[in-house]
Write an enzyme that holds these catalytic residues in place. Sequence first.
Site, mmCIF file in Angstrom:
data_model
loop_
_atom_site.group_PDB
_atom_site.id
_atom_site.type_symbol
_atom_site.label_atom_id
_atom_site.label_comp_id
_atom_site.label_asym_id
_atom_site.label_seq_id
_atom_site.Cartn_x
_atom_site.Cartn_y
_atom_site.Cartn_z
ATOM 1 N N LYS A 188 -5.240 6.089 8.105
ATOM 2 C CA LYS A 188 -5.871 6.418 6.818
ATOM 3 C C LYS A 188 -6.605 7.738 7.018
ATOM 4 C CE LYS A 188 -9.550 4.671 3.764
ATOM 5 N NZ LYS A 188 -9.013 5.021 2.448
ATOM 6 N N SER A 232 -12.721 -2.589 -0.504
ATOM 7 C CA SER A 232 -12.941 -1.952 0.806
ATOM 8 C C SER A 232 -14.407 -1.656 1.014
ATOM 9 C CB SER A 232 -12.198 -0.609 0.852
ATOM 10 O OG SER A 232 -10.846 -0.816 1.032
ATOM 11 N N ARG A 280 0.882 -1.180 0.000
ATOM 12 C CA ARG A 280 0.000 0.000 0.000
ATOM 13 C C ARG A 280 0.908 1.214 0.000
ATOM 14 N NH1 ARG A 280 -2.222 3.356 4.123
ATOM 15 N NH2 ARG A 280 -4.258 4.238 3.559
HETATM 16 C C1 LIG Z 1 -7.632 -5.527 3.517
HETATM 17 C C2 LIG Z 1 -7.780 -4.073 3.251
HETATM 18 N N1 LIG Z 1 -8.951 -3.473 3.524
HETATM 19 C C3 LIG Z 1 -9.084 -2.153 3.292
HETATM 20 C C4 LIG Z 1 -8.058 -1.396 2.790
HETATM 21 C C5 LIG Z 1 -8.223 0.045 2.483
HETATM 22 O O1 LIG Z 1 -8.088 0.183 1.121
HETATM 23 P P1 LIG Z 1 -8.651 1.484 0.441
HETATM 24 O O2 LIG Z 1 -10.070 1.620 0.707
HETATM 25 O O3 LIG Z 1 -8.184 1.438 -0.958
HETATM 26 O O4 LIG Z 1 -7.961 2.653 1.189
HETATM 27 P P2 LIG Z 1 -6.428 2.943 1.113
HETATM 28 O O5 LIG Z 1 -5.760 1.715 1.631
HETATM 29 O O6 LIG Z 1 -6.155 3.157 -0.327
HETATM 30 O O7 LIG Z 1 -6.264 4.146 1.967
HETATM 31 C C6 LIG Z 1 -6.869 -2.051 2.488
HETATM 32 N N2 LIG Z 1 -5.829 -1.350 1.956
HETATM 33 N N3 LIG Z 1 -6.744 -3.389 2.724
HETATM 34 C C1 LIG Z 2 -6.020 1.264 4.997
HETATM 35 C C2 LIG Z 2 -7.187 1.276 5.912
HETATM 36 N N1 LIG Z 2 -8.466 1.071 5.486
HETATM 37 C C3 LIG Z 2 -9.374 1.122 6.430
HETATM 38 S S1 LIG Z 2 -8.624 1.447 7.950
HETATM 39 C C4 LIG Z 2 -7.073 1.502 7.249
HETATM 40 C C5 LIG Z 2 -5.854 1.787 8.040
HETATM 41 C C6 LIG Z 2 -5.464 0.586 8.827
HETATM 42 O O1 LIG Z 2 -4.270 0.897 9.537
HETATM 43 P P1 LIG Z 2 -4.072 0.447 11.043
HETATM 44 O O2 LIG Z 2 -3.915 -1.042 11.043
HETATM 45 O O3 LIG Z 2 -2.824 1.143 11.423
HETATM 46 O O4 LIG Z 2 -5.258 0.905 11.804
#
Ligand SMILES: Cc1ncc(COP(=O)(O)OP(=O)(O)O)c(N)n1
Ligand SMILES: Cc1ncsc1CCOP(=O)(O)O
Length: 497
Positions: free
Chosen positions: A427, A398, A329
Site C-alpha cells: 500500500k 481502516s 481490492r
Molecule cells: C481488512 C482491511 N484493513 C485495511 C485495509 C486498507 O483499506 P484502505 O484503508 O481503504 O486502504 P486501501 O486498501 O484502499 O489501500 C483493507 N483493504 N482491508
Molecule cells: C491494504 C493495506 N492496508 C493497510 S496495510 C495494507 C497492505 C497489506 O498488504 P500485505 O498483506 O501485502 O502487507
Amino acid sequence: MTPDEVHKVLTIAGSDSGGGAGIQADLKTFAALGVYGTSVITAVTAQNTLGVQGVGGIDPALVEQQMDSVFLDIKVEAAKTGMLYDEGIIRAVARKLGEHRVRNVVVDPVMVSTTGHRLLLPEAERAMRELMMPAADFVTPNPDEASVLWGASIRKEADLHQAARAIRDMGARFVIITGVKRGERCLDLAFDGREFRELEGPYIPTPNTHGTGCTYSAALASFLAYGMEPWEAAQAAKDFVTTGLRYSYSPGKGSGPVNHSALYYPGTVADRAVARLRSLVFANWRKRPEPGREPVLNLIIGSPWCSGQDYAELAEKAIRMGTRVIQLREKEKDSREMIEVGLRVARSCREHGAIFIVNDRADVAVAVGADGVHLGQTDIPPEVARAMMGPGKIVGVSVSTVEEARAAIAAGADYLGLGPVFATASKQDAAPPCGLETVRQVASFSPVPVIAIGGITPENAREVLNAGAAGVAVISAVWDSPDPWDQMRRFIEMMRI
Ligand SMILES: Cc1ncc(COP(=O)(O)OP(=O)(O)O)c(N)n1
Ligand SMILES: Cc1ncsc1CCOP(=O)(O)O
Ligand SMILES: [Mg+2]
C-alpha cells in the site's frame, strides 16, 4: 458421522407455541451448538410474542413414559429441566432422573413467563425446592426465581450471596443466579459451595429477551455434554446468550426471543464474540485438544497481484481451503469492470459460504450484492456507506492508531482493519507500522472484531491473534509467494482454522 461423534442432550420442558422459549428454544440451542437434542414435553402453552394465552400440564405418567423412551434408547450426556408446572410432574421428573442416574442435570426453575404468566403453580414451589434442588448439578435461577427459592426478597447484591448459599444448601451442586445488571454490564453470580465467581458480559439493551433463561440452561447443558469444565461451560453459555440477544429481533408484534442462529448469519461471522463461540463449538465438536479460536482469515484479491487470473476461481479455491472472508481490492479496473468481476466473486462467496467485502467502493458493493464494504480513512464516512447499503451489511473501517480506532467504533464500524501492523510494500500511502502493542491496545477495548493487516505472514499470524486480533487480512504473503496455495495452507495451519 458416527453416533459417538455427536453428544446427546435432553430437554424436559414446556412447549411454547410462539417458538421463542421452552422446548423450541432448547432444541434450537442444541442444534446451533452442534449437539443432538431429545425432548420430553411437560406442559403445553398457547403463547406468542404478546403473552401467554393458555397453559395445560401433561399427565405425569406420560412424562415418565417419555423419559423412559428416551433413556432406554439414547445415551443422554446432559439434561436440562424447564417448565415443570405442577407437583405431580416434578415428582415424576425427579424420580426418573434418579432412576436413570442422569449426569449433568441443569435445573432452570421456570416459574413465571417474561409476560408475567405463572408457569409453576404456587403449590408446587415446595416440591421444586425439596425434589429438584437435590437432583440438580446446576440450578440457574434469575433473581426473581432465586428469591422464591430462597423465600425472601433480593433487594441488594449482598442478598444474592445469601440466596445462593441457601439454594446450595437445598442440594444443588452449582448455583448460577443469571442476569444481574450492573451498569453497562450483565453478571451471572456463580457459587459452588466454596467460592463465588462473577461471570461477565455486556448488558444488551433489547426488548427481545423472551426465552433467555431457557437458552442459557440449554447452552450450559450442551457445553457440559461436550465435557467442558463447569465454569468454562457457564461462561460459554453466557456468551452464547449475549450473542443471541445482540442479534435478536421480534417475529411478531410483541417482544421477540433470543436469536438462536446468530452464530451462522453471514453478517455475524466477523464478530469476534461469534468467531470465538463458533471456534469453541467447532473445537469441541472436532474434539480438538483444547478449544481454539476460529480466527478469520481475510484474503484480499485484486490487481496487480491477481491480474490475468479468474478472481472468482481464486476466491472459490481460497474458501475451500478455509478462508472466511474475501475482499475485492481493485485499484486498476474501472467501475464497469469492477461490477463484472464483483458479481462473479460474489457468487463464489455465496455458494461456498464466505463473506464478500468490497474495498473502497460502497456503490460497487451494492451493485454486486456484496456482504459489506471496507472503507479507508479518506473514503466516504461509515454512516453514509451504511445508508447506501442498507441494514444487515458489514462496514469495515481502516485504522492505524488507537484514536482512529475509537473514532471508527463511534462511527459504527462493524470491524476494524488495523494496520499496517508490520512493514508492507503493498500500500503506497500506508501509515508507519503500528506494531503488536497497538493491536493489544485496540483489541483490549474494541467491542467489534479487530482484523490485523500489513506485513502479515504465516510466521507472525499466531502472535497477531494472540495479541487479540480476531483475524488477519493478507495480500503479498500469499500472492507474491512462488506457491500461493502452499502459503494459504500454511496460514490455515498456523491459525488452527
Ligand atoms: C481488512 C482491511 N484493513 C485495511 C485495509 C486498507 O483499506 P484502505 O484503508 O481503504 O486502504 P486501501 O486498501 O484502499 O489501500 C483493507 N483493504 N482491508
Ligand atoms: C491494504 C493495506 N492496508 C493497510 S496495510 C495494507 C497492505 C497489506 O498488504 P500485505 O498483506 O501485502 O502487507
Ligand atoms: Mg481503501
